[in-house]
Scaffold this motif. Structure first.
Motif, PDB file in Angstrom:
ATOM      1  N   GLN A  64      32.188   0.555  93.441  1.00 36.01           N
ATOM      2  CA  GLN A  64      33.609   0.000  94.205  1.00 36.01           C
ATOM      3  C   GLN A  64      33.484  -1.419  94.516  1.00 36.01           C
ATOM      4  N   CYS A  65      32.225  -1.954  94.686  1.00 41.84           N
ATOM      5  CA  CYS A  65      32.335  -3.363  95.056  1.00 41.84           C
ATOM      6  C   CYS A  65      32.844  -4.172  93.636  1.00 41.84           C
ATOM      7  N   THR A  66      32.356  -3.579  92.499  1.00 40.11           N
ATOM      8  CA  THR A  66      32.913  -4.213  91.362  1.00 40.11           C
ATOM      9  C   THR A  66      34.397  -4.278  91.234  1.00 40.11           C
ATOM     10  N   ARG A  67      35.118  -3.145  91.641  1.00 38.21           N
ATOM     11  CA  ARG A  67      36.434  -2.949  91.567  1.00 38.21           C
ATOM     12  C   ARG A  67      37.123  -4.239  92.541  1.00 38.21           C
ATOM     13  N   ILE A  68      36.626  -4.272  93.618  1.00 40.56           N
ATOM     14  CA  ILE A  68      37.067  -5.362  94.572  1.00 40.56           C
ATOM     15  C   ILE A  68      37.026  -6.756  94.153  1.00 40.56           C
ATOM     16  N   ILE A  69      35.702  -6.892  93.885  1.00 43.68           N
ATOM     17  CA  ILE A  69      35.416  -8.253  93.164  1.00 43.68           C
ATOM     18  C   ILE A  69      36.538  -8.508  92.004  1.00 43.68           C
ATOM     19  N   LYS A  70      36.366  -7.684  91.026  1.00 38.02           N
ATOM     20  CA  LYS A  70      37.276  -8.200  89.938  1.00 38.02           C
ATOM     21  C   LYS A  70      38.796  -8.147  90.089  1.00 38.02           C
ATOM     22  N   ASN A  72      39.858  -9.410  92.886  1.00 37.25           N
ATOM     23  CA  ASN A  72      40.246 -10.663  93.701  1.00 37.25           C
ATOM     24  C   ASN A  72      39.555 -12.077  93.142  1.00 37.25           C
ATOM     25  N   TYR A  73      38.478 -11.508  92.241  1.00 38.49           N
ATOM     26  CA  TYR A  73      37.801 -12.737  91.309  1.00 38.49           C
ATOM     27  C   TYR A  73      37.513 -12.478  90.119  1.00 38.49           C
ATOM     28  N   PRO A  74      38.536 -12.424  89.433  1.00 39.39           N
ATOM     29  CA  PRO A  74      38.216 -11.989  88.122  1.00 39.39           C
ATOM     30  C   PRO A  74      37.561 -12.655  86.996  1.00 39.39           C
ATOM     31  N   ASP A  75      37.356 -13.768  87.658  1.00 38.61           N
ATOM     32  CA  ASP A  75      36.331 -14.763  86.590  1.00 38.61           C
ATOM     33  C   ASP A  75      34.817 -14.550  86.633  1.00 38.61           C
ATOM     34  N   ILE A  76      34.762 -14.016  87.907  1.00 37.61           N
ATOM     35  CA  ILE A  76      33.139 -13.606  88.102  1.00 37.61           C
ATOM     36  C   ILE A  76      32.712 -12.413  87.182  1.00 37.61           C
ATOM     37  N   LYS A  77      31.589 -12.534  86.786  1.00 37.83           N
ATOM     38  CA  LYS A  77      31.119 -11.667  85.618  1.00 37.83           C
ATOM     39  C   LYS A  77      30.125 -10.753  86.495  1.00 37.83           C
ATOM     40  N   ILE A  78      30.328  -9.436  86.156  1.00 34.32           N
ATOM     41  CA  ILE A  78      29.371  -8.625  87.028  1.00 34.32           C
ATOM     42  C   ILE A  78      28.579  -7.651  85.838  1.00 34.32           C
ATOM     43  N   ILE A  79      27.299  -7.606  85.871  1.00 36.50           N
ATOM     44  CA  ILE A  79      26.365  -6.777  85.149  1.00 36.50           C
ATOM     45  C   ILE A  79      25.775  -5.870  86.038  1.00 36.50           C
ATOM     46  N   ILE A  80      26.044  -4.508  85.713  1.00 35.26           N
ATOM     47  CA  ILE A  80      25.626  -3.521  86.535  1.00 35.26           C
ATOM     48  C   ILE A  80      24.088  -3.272  85.872  1.00 35.26           C
ATOM     49  N   LEU A  81      23.063  -3.274  87.033  1.00 35.49           N
ATOM     50  CA  LEU A  81      21.823  -3.151  86.448  1.00 35.49           C
ATOM     51  C   LEU A  81      21.127  -2.162  87.203  1.00 35.49           C
ATOM     52  N   THR A  82      20.940  -0.875  86.561  1.00 33.83           N
ATOM     53  CA  THR A  82      20.530   0.257  87.408  1.00 33.83           C
ATOM     54  C   THR A  82      19.466   1.266  86.582  1.00 33.83           C
ATOM     55  N   THR A  83      19.045   1.981  87.571  1.00 33.50           N
ATOM     56  CA  THR A  83      18.178   3.220  86.984  1.00 33.50           C
ATOM     57  C   THR A  83      18.939   4.355  86.164  1.00 33.50           C
ATOM     58  N   PHE A  84      20.405   4.450  86.509  1.00 30.03           N
ATOM     59  CA  PHE A  84      21.292   5.518  86.076  1.00 30.03           C
ATOM     60  C   PHE A  84      22.062   5.211  85.044  1.00 30.03           C
ATOM     61  N   ASP A  85      22.014   6.243  84.201  1.00 32.10           N
ATOM     62  CA  ASP A  85      23.129   6.078  82.982  1.00 32.10           C
ATOM     63  C   ASP A  85      24.132   7.083  82.936  1.00 32.10           C
ATOM     64  N   ASP A  86      24.234   7.766  84.129  1.00 35.95           N
ATOM     65  CA  ASP A  86      25.232   8.845  84.287  1.00 35.95           C
ATOM     66  C   ASP A  86      26.721   8.381  83.739  1.00 35.95           C
ATOM     67  N   LEU A  94      32.741   0.083  83.690  1.00 35.57           N
ATOM     68  CA  LEU A  94      33.595  -0.462  82.834  1.00 35.57           C
ATOM     69  C   LEU A  94      34.989  -0.353  83.015  1.00 35.57           C
ATOM     70  N   LYS A  95      35.545   0.769  83.406  1.00 34.90           N
ATOM     71  CA  LYS A  95      36.876   0.660  84.056  1.00 34.90           C
ATOM     72  C   LYS A  95      37.607  -0.552  85.076  1.00 34.90           C
ATOM     73  N   TRP A  96      36.517  -0.645  85.722  1.00 36.65           N
ATOM     74  CA  TRP A  96      36.954  -1.681  86.795  1.00 36.65           C
ATOM     75  C   TRP A  96      36.562  -2.963  86.312  1.00 36.65           C
ATOM     76  N   GLY A  97      35.902  -3.514  85.191  1.00 34.49           N
ATOM     77  CA  GLY A  97      35.738  -4.836  84.728  1.00 34.49           C
ATOM     78  C   GLY A  97      34.224  -5.139  84.739  1.00 34.49           C
ATOM     79  N   ALA A  98      33.262  -4.455  84.701  1.00 34.48           N
ATOM     80  CA  ALA A  98      32.005  -4.965  84.543  1.00 34.48           C
ATOM     81  C   ALA A  98      31.857  -5.572  83.120  1.00 34.48           C
TER      82      ALA A  98
END
Length: 228
Positions: A64-70, A72-86, A94-98
């Protein structure tokens, strides 16, 4: 200097990543926060270049945070770093722009490379889930997530650009595309930047989804009248 914000609800993770990344040349962790709301507040003040984002956080999750950031701030790059590969996490991130989706087992050298890669405008996906990502692109292309492009814009694409789009749709990296088409990686990056501008796409993920949609039932090729 690449400015980084770390968003993770585990203090040990935040501290460990901050210490190690601050020792890497050209990288600076400018803030470390524990949830999505703090992440948004932080970027308003500090405007990072890259965010390392956990998925499961209190108050507001990473997707959800990724969606809001992208939005409003499309130039900021986001890497999801997690233990989950669900699948759902990968799909929505990916849909929201990570720009990247990595599992926390990645090495620090690998994480540093990922940060530099997404900062340069490329995507970085953990090898363990790369196949899943390609499959998800196909699902996204066939479901309700439809990428539309005005026909006039697609007519502006050259034959080489169409070839590159086809390779992106297969989940190929810039290096793999360069080797396949006998180009340099720098040339491929330049082509991709031009393609995104022509089609008015936000990022490589949107281009990949569109590429899969375009080749559903037919191969992606440039019309005969397209120029080189």
């Amino acid at each position: 200097m690449i400015k980084i914000v770390i968003a993770d609800d585990q203090e040990l993770i935040r501290q460990s990543l901050s210490i190690v990344l601050n020792q890497r040349e050209g990288l600076e962790v400018i803030d470390a926060v524990s949830n999505g709301q703090e992440t948004i507040a932080s970027i308003r003040k500090r405007r990072p270049d890259v965010i390392l984002m956990d998925v499961r956080m209190p108050k507001m999750d990473g997707v959800q945070c990724t969606r809001i950031i992208k939005e409003n701030y499309p130039d900021i790059k986001i890497i999801i770093l997690t233990t989950f590969d669900d699948d759902e996490y990968v799909y929505n991130a990916l849909k929201w722009g990570a720009s990247g989706y990595l599992l926390k087992g990645i090495s620090m050298d690998g994480l540093e490379n990922a940060i530099r890669t997404v900062h340069s405008g490329q995507a970085m996906i953990n090898p363990d889930i790369a196949t899943k990502v390609v499959r998800l692109f196909s699902q996204m292309a066939q479901a309700d997530y439809v990428m539309e492009v005005e026909q006039e814009r697609s007519r502006e694409l050259t034959k080489t650009e169409w070839k590159i789009i086809g390779e992106v749709g297969k989940g190929k990296s810039n290096r793999e595309i360069a080797e396949r088409l006998l180009l340099s990686e720098g040339t491929v990056r330049n082509y991709l930047s031009t393609i995104l501008n022509k089609l008015e796409f936000r990022d490589r993920t949107q281009l990949a989804i569109w590429a899969v949609q375009k080749k559903t039932g037919r191969k992606i090729t440039a019309p005969e009248e397209e120029r080189l």
